[in-house]
Design a protein around this motif. Sequence first.
Motif, PDB file in Angstrom:
ATOM      1  N   TRP A  28      28.292  39.463  38.854  1.00  0.00           N
ATOM      2  CA  TRP A  28      29.081  38.307  38.439  1.00  0.00           C
ATOM      3  C   TRP A  28      28.269  37.510  37.426  1.00  0.00           C
ATOM      4  O   TRP A  28      27.085  37.251  37.640  1.00  0.00           O
ATOM      5  N   GLY A  30      28.181  33.940  35.110  1.00  0.00           N
ATOM      6  CA  GLY A  30      28.749  32.623  34.865  1.00  0.00           C
ATOM      7  C   GLY A  30      27.977  31.921  33.770  1.00  0.00           C
ATOM      8  O   GLY A  30      26.755  32.063  33.669  1.00  0.00           O
ATOM      9  N   ASN A  98      42.409  35.752  41.071  1.00  0.00           N
ATOM     10  CA  ASN A  98      42.771  37.094  40.595  1.00  0.00           C
ATOM     11  C   ASN A  98      42.313  38.171  41.566  1.00  0.00           C
ATOM     12  O   ASN A  98      41.880  39.248  41.156  1.00  0.00           O
ATOM     13  N   ASN A 103      39.298  41.979  36.943  1.00  0.00           N
ATOM     14  CA  ASN A 103      38.778  40.791  36.268  1.00  0.00           C
ATOM     15  C   ASN A 103      38.892  39.532  37.129  1.00  0.00           C
ATOM     16  O   ASN A 103      39.140  38.450  36.634  1.00  0.00           O
ATOM     17  N   ARG A 104      38.626  39.693  38.421  1.00  0.00           N
ATOM     18  CA  ARG A 104      38.693  38.522  39.301  1.00  0.00           C
ATOM     19  C   ARG A 104      37.603  37.520  38.917  1.00  0.00           C
ATOM     20  O   ARG A 104      36.613  37.861  38.284  1.00  0.00           O
ATOM     21  N   ALA A 105      37.801  36.276  39.322  1.00  0.00           N
ATOM     22  CA  ALA A 105      36.880  35.199  38.972  1.00  0.00           C
ATOM     23  C   ALA A 105      36.473  34.447  40.237  1.00  0.00           C
ATOM     24  O   ALA A 105      37.173  34.461  41.247  1.00  0.00           O
ATOM     25  N   SER A 107      35.214  30.609  40.983  1.00  0.00           N
ATOM     26  CA  SER A 107      35.043  29.279  40.368  1.00  0.00           C
ATOM     27  C   SER A 107      34.691  28.253  41.419  1.00  0.00           C
ATOM     28  O   SER A 107      35.211  28.300  42.534  1.00  0.00           O
ATOM     29  N   ARG A 120      32.290  28.941  36.363  1.00  0.00           N
ATOM     30  CA  ARG A 120      33.245  30.031  36.607  1.00  0.00           C
ATOM     31  C   ARG A 120      32.526  31.348  36.352  1.00  0.00           C
ATOM     32  O   ARG A 120      32.056  31.611  35.255  1.00  0.00           O
ATOM     33  N   VAL A 122      32.669  35.510  36.293  1.00  0.00           N
ATOM     34  CA  VAL A 122      33.606  36.619  36.142  1.00  0.00           C
ATOM     35  C   VAL A 122      32.941  37.900  36.624  1.00  0.00           C
ATOM     36  O   VAL A 122      31.723  38.080  36.460  1.00  0.00           O
ATOM     37  N   HIS A 123      33.725  38.756  37.220  1.00  0.00           N
ATOM     38  CA  HIS A 123      33.228  40.022  37.729  1.00  0.00           C
ATOM     39  C   HIS A 123      33.059  40.998  36.584  1.00  0.00           C
ATOM     40  O   HIS A 123      33.936  41.137  35.744  1.00  0.00           O
TER      41      HIS A 123
END
Length: 124
Positions: A28, A30, A98, A103-105, A107, A120, A122-123
Motif C-alpha cells: 500500500w 500513501g 472499493n 484498486n481498493r483504497a 483512507s 489515502r 492505494v493498493h
Amino acid sequence: MRIALPGLLMLLAGTAAAQEGFPLDGTWRGETTAKDGSHRTIVLVMQWDGKQVSGTMNPGRGGADFTGGKLNADGWKFTLAFKDGQGANVRFEGAISNLGKYNRALSGKWTEGASSFDIRFVHE
C-alpha cells in the motif's frame, strides 16, 4: 477440444493468481503534502496470519516492522499502532473503500509523534 482445454486452464490459472485472500494483504502506498508544501510517501507492506495484520512501514533502511493491526469487518475499519524506526508512536485509523476491487483504497488519519494528517493509501 485439445486446443480449448489448455486455453481454459491458462485462463483459470491467471484468475487464481490475481486473487488475494485478505483485503489488506500486499503493498500500500500513501502520499501526503505537509503544511510547508513538502511531500511524503509512506509504504506499508502488510500480511494477514489468520489472527492479526503484520508487516513493515517503509521497507529498507529506517523501516519499522509492526504487528497487531486490527480489521473490523463492520465498516471495514482498520487500526494500527506501533513505534517507528526512531521510536516515535505511530497510529493509523481508517477504512477500506472499493473492497473487492484491485484498486481498493485505505483512507484515514495517520498520527506520528505529535503530528497528524489525513492520508489515502492505494493498493499496488
